[in-house]
Design an enzyme around this catalytic site. Structure first.
Site, PDB file in Angstrom:
ATOM      1  N   ASN A  13       0.834  -1.211   0.000  1.00 32.13           N
ATOM      2  CA  ASN A  13       0.000   0.000   0.000  1.00 32.13           C
ATOM      3  C   ASN A  13       0.868   1.259   0.000  1.00 32.13           C
ATOM      4  OD1 ASN A  13      -3.033  -0.425   0.127  1.00 32.13           O
ATOM      5  ND2 ASN A  13      -2.281  -1.970   1.556  1.00 32.13           N
TER       6      ASN A  13
ATOM      7  N   HIS B  22      -8.060  -0.734   6.078  1.00 29.25           N
ATOM      8  CA  HIS B  22      -8.405  -2.039   6.651  1.00 29.25           C
ATOM      9  C   HIS B  22      -9.040  -2.894   5.553  1.00 29.25           C
ATOM     10  CE1 HIS B  22      -9.502  -4.999   9.623  1.00 29.25           C
ATOM     11  NE2 HIS B  22     -10.713  -5.028   9.116  1.00 29.25           N
TER      12      HIS B  22
ATOM     13  N   ASN C  94      -6.122   5.200   8.153  1.00 33.53           N
ATOM     14  CA  ASN C  94      -5.760   3.784   8.176  1.00 33.53           C
ATOM     15  C   ASN C  94      -6.497   3.084   7.043  1.00 33.53           C
ATOM     16  OD1 ASN C  94      -4.687   1.294   9.300  1.00 33.53           O
ATOM     17  ND2 ASN C  94      -6.765   0.848  10.021  1.00 33.53           N
TER      18      ASN C  94
ATOM     19  N   MET D 222       1.173  -2.488  12.302  1.00 31.74           N
ATOM     20  CA  MET D 222       0.551  -3.538  13.122  1.00 31.74           C
ATOM     21  C   MET D 222       0.651  -3.286  14.630  1.00 31.74           C
ATOM     22  SD  MET D 222      -0.708  -5.313  10.759  1.00 31.74           S
ATOM     23  CE  MET D 222      -1.281  -6.821  11.523  1.00 31.74           C
TER      24      MET D 222
HETATM   25  C1  GRF Z   1      -3.242  -4.653   3.979  1.00 31.92           C
HETATM   26  O1  GRF Z   1      -4.154  -5.658   3.646  1.00 31.92           O
HETATM   27  C2  GRF Z   1      -3.878  -3.629   4.880  1.00 31.92           C
HETATM   28  O2  GRF Z   1      -5.224  -3.400   4.614  1.00 31.92           O
HETATM   29  C3  GRF Z   1      -3.724  -4.262   6.240  1.00 31.92           C
HETATM   30  O3  GRF Z   1      -2.463  -4.875   6.209  1.00 31.92           O
HETATM   31  C4  GRF Z   1      -2.112  -5.180   4.858  1.00 31.92           C
HETATM   32  C5  GRF Z   1      -0.816  -4.503   4.586  1.00 31.92           C
HETATM   33  O4  GRF Z   1      -0.259  -4.851   3.354  1.00 31.92           O
HETATM   34  N1  GRF Z   1      -3.891  -3.274   7.272  1.00 31.92           N
HETATM   35  P1  GRF Z   1       0.962  -4.006   2.766  1.00 31.92           P
HETATM   36  O5  GRF Z   1       2.042  -3.977   3.861  1.00 31.92           O
HETATM   37  O6  GRF Z   1       0.459  -2.642   2.434  1.00 31.92           O
HETATM   38  O7  GRF Z   1       1.428  -4.779   1.561  1.00 31.92           O
END
Ligand code: GRF
Length: 221
Positions: A17, A112, A110, A93
């Site tokens: 992301n 999700h 955020n 996290m």
């Molecule tokens: C994503 O699915 C996000 O929605 C969740 O954790 C994952 C993170 O993936 N909170 P990345 O680190 O962005 O690849």
């Protein structure tokens, strides 16, 4: 041209992301620039992605602090020293205390991987499959002290299809996340979307009139 909003991104891992935000922010008229990426886990791919894009990075390992508050003080001081105006969690996290959340209130997003307020918390995709839901998706929201709670900026829906596993559903949702987060950050950084009460108000004219049906409607659309 008005100055771009200075964005800090918090990661803990893969950073796909984050990569979507980095790529979107390369566009000349994108209203935000990513000025700092912080990970609470040293050595993760998210930090490498930021470095490859020439963005400042910091690893602030929560394990090196005696309690949450001192970890968060270090986080806050690092963000303010970089003049960060808007904070984006992207696969971050760690739960944050009310003290930190309030310092960044309405300046903190955020993402999700569910259609909130359904399926808050971890193991989202497994719980969606167990529930029999036909649609899942992802949500970008302003952060509040309660986990995966807060005013919703934008959502994308994806179908749950026959034979889906956690991995296939996660991949479909993740592809939607990569489109949704840059869009939501654009809305917030440009001022098109802002918190009013505990909801997000969008300027008129940006509504989408389409709906996603899963399974598809037969013969009527
Ligand atoms: C994503 O699915 C996000 O929605 C969740 O954790 C994952 C993170 O993936 N909170 P990345 O680190 O962005 O690849």
């Amino acid at each position: 041209m008005s100055a771009k909003t200075r964005v800090g991104v918090l990661v803990s891992g893969r950073g796909s992301n984050l990569q979507a935000l980095i790529d979107a922010a390369k566009a000349p008229h994108y209203p935000a620039e990513i000025v700092l990426v912080i990970s609470n886990v040293p050595g993760v791919q998210g930090l490498a992605r930021a470095e490859a894009a020439g963005i400042a990075t910091r690893a602030i390992d929560h394990k090196g602090f005696p309690n949450r508050e001192e970890f968060e003080t270090a986080l806050h001081e690092t963000l303010t020293a970089a003049h960060v105006e808007l904070l984006c969690n992207a696969g971050f996290m760690r739960l944050l205390t009310e003290g930190f959340v309030n310092r960044w209130l309405n300046r903190h997003l955020n993402i999700h991987p569910s259609l909130l307020p359904a399926f808050k918390g971890l193991n989202t995709h497994a719980r969606v499959l167990e529930s029999g839901a036909r649609l899942s998706g992802c949500t970008v929201h302003f952060v509040r002290a309660a986990m995966d709670d807060g005013p919703i900026v934008a959502q994308a829906a994806v179908p749950v299809v026959a034979g889906d596993t956690e991995d296939t559903l996660a991949a479909r949702v993740l592809a939607a996340e990569h489109r949704l987060y840059p869009h939501a950050l654009h809305l917030v950084a440009s001022g098109e979307a802002q918190v009013e009460g505990e909801l997000v108000a969008e300027k008129p004219g940006s509504e989408s009139r389409s709906a996603l049906f899963s399974p598809p409607l037969k013969g009527t659309v």
